[in-house]
Write a protein that holds these residues in place. Structure first.
Motif, PDB file in Angstrom:
ATOM      1  N   VAL A 193       1.565  83.688 -22.150  1.00  0.00           N
ATOM      2  CA  VAL A 193       0.590  84.032 -23.193  1.00  0.00           C
ATOM      3  C   VAL A 193       1.262  84.810 -24.312  1.00  0.00           C
ATOM      4  N   ASP A 194       2.139  85.755 -23.951  1.00  0.00           N
ATOM      5  CA  ASP A 194       2.878  86.508 -24.972  1.00  0.00           C
ATOM      6  C   ASP A 194       3.695  85.575 -25.860  1.00  0.00           C
ATOM      7  N   GLN A 195       4.349  84.579 -25.233  1.00  0.00           N
ATOM      8  CA  GLN A 195       5.170  83.645 -26.003  1.00  0.00           C
ATOM      9  C   GLN A 195       4.312  82.807 -26.928  1.00  0.00           C
ATOM     10  N   PHE A 196       3.137  82.410 -26.455  1.00  0.00           N
ATOM     11  CA  PHE A 196       2.222  81.657 -27.310  1.00  0.00           C
ATOM     12  C   PHE A 196       1.863  82.478 -28.540  1.00  0.00           C
ATOM     13  N   ILE A 197       1.591  83.764 -28.342  1.00  0.00           N
ATOM     14  CA  ILE A 197       1.223  84.637 -29.471  1.00  0.00           C
ATOM     15  C   ILE A 197       2.385  84.778 -30.444  1.00  0.00           C
ATOM     16  N   VAL A 198       3.600  84.926 -29.921  1.00  0.00           N
ATOM     17  CA  VAL A 198       4.789  85.004 -30.781  1.00  0.00           C
ATOM     18  C   VAL A 198       4.944  83.722 -31.588  1.00  0.00           C
ATOM     19  N   ASP A 199       4.767  82.580 -30.942  1.00  0.00           N
ATOM     20  CA  ASP A 199       4.965  81.289 -31.603  1.00  0.00           C
ATOM     21  C   ASP A 199       3.866  80.953 -32.603  1.00  0.00           C
ATOM     22  N   ASN A 200       2.646  81.441 -32.346  1.00  0.00           N
ATOM     23  CA  ASN A 200       1.491  81.006 -33.144  1.00  0.00           C
ATOM     24  C   ASN A 200       0.820  82.113 -33.950  1.00  0.00           C
ATOM     25  N   GLY A 201       1.228  83.352 -33.716  1.00  0.00           N
ATOM     26  CA  GLY A 201       0.672  84.458 -34.480  1.00  0.00           C
ATOM     27  C   GLY A 201      -0.687  84.935 -34.023  1.00  0.00           C
ATOM     28  N   GLN A 202      -1.222  84.319 -32.984  1.00  0.00           N
ATOM     29  CA  GLN A 202      -2.522  84.718 -32.443  1.00  0.00           C
ATOM     30  C   GLN A 202      -2.639  84.167 -31.028  1.00  0.00           C
ATOM     31  N   PRO A 203      -3.523  84.739 -30.209  1.00  0.00           N
ATOM     32  CA  PRO A 203      -3.667  84.254 -28.833  1.00  0.00           C
ATOM     33  C   PRO A 203      -4.458  82.952 -28.769  1.00  0.00           C
ATOM     34  N   PRO A 204      -4.341  82.218 -27.668  1.00  0.00           N
ATOM     35  CA  PRO A 204      -5.205  81.046 -27.482  1.00  0.00           C
ATOM     36  C   PRO A 204      -6.630  81.499 -27.234  1.00  0.00           C
ATOM     37  N   ASP A 205      -7.570  80.598 -27.424  1.00  0.00           N
ATOM     38  CA  ASP A 205      -8.968  80.923 -27.141  1.00  0.00           C
ATOM     39  C   ASP A 205      -9.259  80.855 -25.643  1.00  0.00           C
ATOM     40  N   VAL A 206      -8.658  79.877 -24.983  1.00  0.00           N
ATOM     41  CA  VAL A 206      -8.899  79.655 -23.558  1.00  0.00           C
ATOM     42  C   VAL A 206      -7.574  79.359 -22.866  1.00  0.00           C
ATOM     43  N   VAL A 207      -7.401  79.909 -21.659  1.00  0.00           N
ATOM     44  CA  VAL A 207      -6.227  79.648 -20.832  1.00  0.00           C
ATOM     45  C   VAL A 207      -6.705  79.173 -19.467  1.00  0.00           C
ATOM     46  N   ILE A 208      -6.156  78.053 -19.005  1.00  0.00           N
ATOM     47  CA  ILE A 208      -6.521  77.498 -17.709  1.00  0.00           C
ATOM     48  C   ILE A 208      -5.257  77.245 -16.897  1.00  0.00           C
ATOM     49  N   GLY A 209      -5.288  77.584 -15.601  1.00  0.00           N
ATOM     50  CA  GLY A 209      -4.165  77.248 -14.737  1.00  0.00           C
ATOM     51  C   GLY A 209      -3.980  78.221 -13.594  1.00  0.00           C
ATOM     52  N   GLY A 210      -3.025  77.900 -12.734  1.00  0.00           N
ATOM     53  CA  GLY A 210      -2.661  78.798 -11.654  1.00  0.00           C
ATOM     54  C   GLY A 210      -1.712  79.874 -12.147  1.00  0.00           C
ATOM     55  N   PHE A 211      -1.752  81.042 -11.515  1.00  0.00           N
ATOM     56  CA  PHE A 211      -0.924  82.178 -11.943  1.00  0.00           C
ATOM     57  C   PHE A 211       0.179  82.499 -10.943  1.00  0.00           C
ATOM     58  N   HIS A 212       0.253  81.775  -9.842  1.00  0.00           N
ATOM     59  CA  HIS A 212       1.265  81.946  -8.796  1.00  0.00           C
ATOM     60  C   HIS A 212       1.414  83.409  -8.353  1.00  0.00           C
ATOM     61  N   LEU A 213       0.306  83.980  -7.949  1.00  0.00           N
ATOM     62  CA  LEU A 213       0.305  85.358  -7.446  1.00  0.00           C
ATOM     63  C   LEU A 213       0.227  85.394  -5.922  1.00  0.00           C
ATOM     64  N   HIS A 214       0.198  84.213  -5.307  1.00  0.00           N
ATOM     65  CA  HIS A 214       0.200  84.099  -3.850  1.00  0.00           C
ATOM     66  C   HIS A 214       1.147  82.981  -3.452  1.00  0.00           C
ATOM     67  N   SER A 215       2.013  83.247  -2.495  1.00  0.00           N
ATOM     68  CA  SER A 215       2.976  82.264  -2.023  1.00  0.00           C
ATOM     69  C   SER A 215       2.445  81.549  -0.798  1.00  0.00           C
ATOM     70  N   ARG A 216       2.289  80.249  -0.883  1.00  0.00           N
ATOM     71  CA  ARG A 216       1.835  79.473   0.269  1.00  0.00           C
ATOM     72  C   ARG A 216       2.906  79.452   1.357  1.00  0.00           C
ATOM     73  N   ALA A 217       4.175  79.460   0.956  1.00  0.00           N
ATOM     74  CA  ALA A 217       5.272  79.377   1.919  1.00  0.00           C
ATOM     75  C   ALA A 217       5.365  80.612   2.800  1.00  0.00           C
ATOM     76  N   THR A 218       5.141  81.782   2.222  1.00  0.00           N
ATOM     77  CA  THR A 218       5.290  83.033   2.970  1.00  0.00           C
ATOM     78  C   THR A 218       3.955  83.682   3.325  1.00  0.00           C
ATOM     79  N   GLY A 219       2.883  83.261   2.653  1.00  0.00           N
ATOM     80  CA  GLY A 219       1.579  83.862   2.894  1.00  0.00           C
ATOM     81  C   GLY A 219       1.403  85.223   2.238  1.00  0.00           C
ATOM     82  N   LYS A 220       2.337  85.606   1.376  1.00  0.00           N
ATOM     83  CA  LYS A 220       2.293  86.928   0.744  1.00  0.00           C
ATOM     84  C   LYS A 220       1.742  86.840  -0.678  1.00  0.00           C
ATOM     85  N   SER A 221       1.016  87.875  -1.074  1.00  0.00           N
ATOM     86  CA  SER A 221       0.508  87.996  -2.442  1.00  0.00           C
ATOM     87  C   SER A 221       1.257  89.102  -3.173  1.00  0.00           C
ATOM     88  N   GLU A 222       1.166  89.094  -4.487  1.00  0.00           N
ATOM     89  CA  GLU A 222       1.746  90.185  -5.276  1.00  0.00           C
ATOM     90  C   GLU A 222       1.027  91.496  -4.943  1.00  0.00           C
TER      91      GLU A 222
END
Length: 274
Positions: A193-222
């Protein structure tokens, strides 16, 4: 602009089957877009039930080279005879994850599809037309998912730490609104998101997707402190967020507490109008 979640880890619709994966259908006044294909042909089964005609898709994107985002690629190629599919030039490298038992598992794409004539290899950022673009260069290093440490790429016969050069994000613009779509945000959703703001001068209106804060392989979360920092960072952008898949339920609950109505949970069959 309408977004339909064809596949995600969860569902609130008993007629649809979820799986560990992600696939989104996005329709604008100009394009019918497929973003990722989930882990199997199930995204196509759900698409039929949701009234989405995959044969009419005119452009498709793979966010990165992992099976849970490109496992249904062969199915899409069979059902759709014309759409160009934009993939990172590194997407078909061989990718692996390491479990808590130190076992390595192949999590990459079907190597038999590498070099398919409808695949369009992408290096760096790309503007496709006045509505569509790809953002793959992310320079920041805040809150990079710790689960990345358990993921590897084969390089000259040796497994090395995956640097996720094969990850790309989709930008969709229509009628003054901008959508940013991330598959798993392995480079860190705050950095993207920070890079998008740098590239475009403003934030996006909507962001969709996974944030990878949980590892399926290890079962651990941030940790809670890390997720709290991410939530505060995302809240500053004022964008609306929809997330699920690799975010994890516990991290989502922490984010929701911080972000409130600025955050919603993504699920199979969900329709979003922008």
């Amino acid at each position: 602009m309408e977004i339909v979640t064809l596949i995600e880890n969860t569902t609130e619709n008993d007629a649809l089957l979820p799986e560990h994966g992600l696939s989104l259908y996005i329709e604008t006044d100009k394009h019918r877009i497929l973003f990722d294909t989930g882990a199997s042909p199930q995204f196509a089964v759900n698409a039929l039930k949701l009234g989405v005609d995959l044969a009419s898709v005119d452009v498709a994107f793979l966010s990165h080279g992992h099976y849970d985002h490109g496992g249904g690629l062969a199915t899409f190629l069979r059902l759709n005879k014309s759409a160009a599919i934009y993939v990172s030039a590194d997407a078909f490298q061989k990718h692996y994850s390491q479990s808590i038992f130190q076992q390595q598992k192949y999590i990459g794409l079907d190597q038999a599809l590498s070099g398919h004539p409808r695949l369009v290899p992408v290096e760096g950022n790309l503007r496709i037309d006045n509505q569509l673009g790809i953002m793959s260069r992310t320079e920041g290093n805040r809150f990079v998912p710790s689960g990345n440490q358990d993921m590897y790429t084969e390089f000259k016969g040796t497994l090395v730490q995956d640097d996720f050069t094969h990850e790309q994000n989709l930008i969709v613009r229509e009628q003054g609104k901008t959508l940013l779509v991330a598959g798993c945000a392995h480079r860190g959703i705050v950095n993207i998101v920070d890079q998008f703001i740098v590239d475009n001068g403003q934030p996006p209106d909507v962001v969709i997707g996974g944030f990878h804060l949980h590892s399926r392989a290890t079962g651990k979360s941030e940790t809670e402190s890390v997720v709290t920092g991410i939530g505060k960072g995302l809240a500053e952008s004022k964008a609306q967020y929809y997330t699920g898949h690799c975010t994890g339920h516990k991290p989502y609950a922490i984010l929701k507490e911080i972000m409130g109505d600025q955050l919603a949970f993504l699920s199979t069959g969900m329709r979003i109008i922008i």
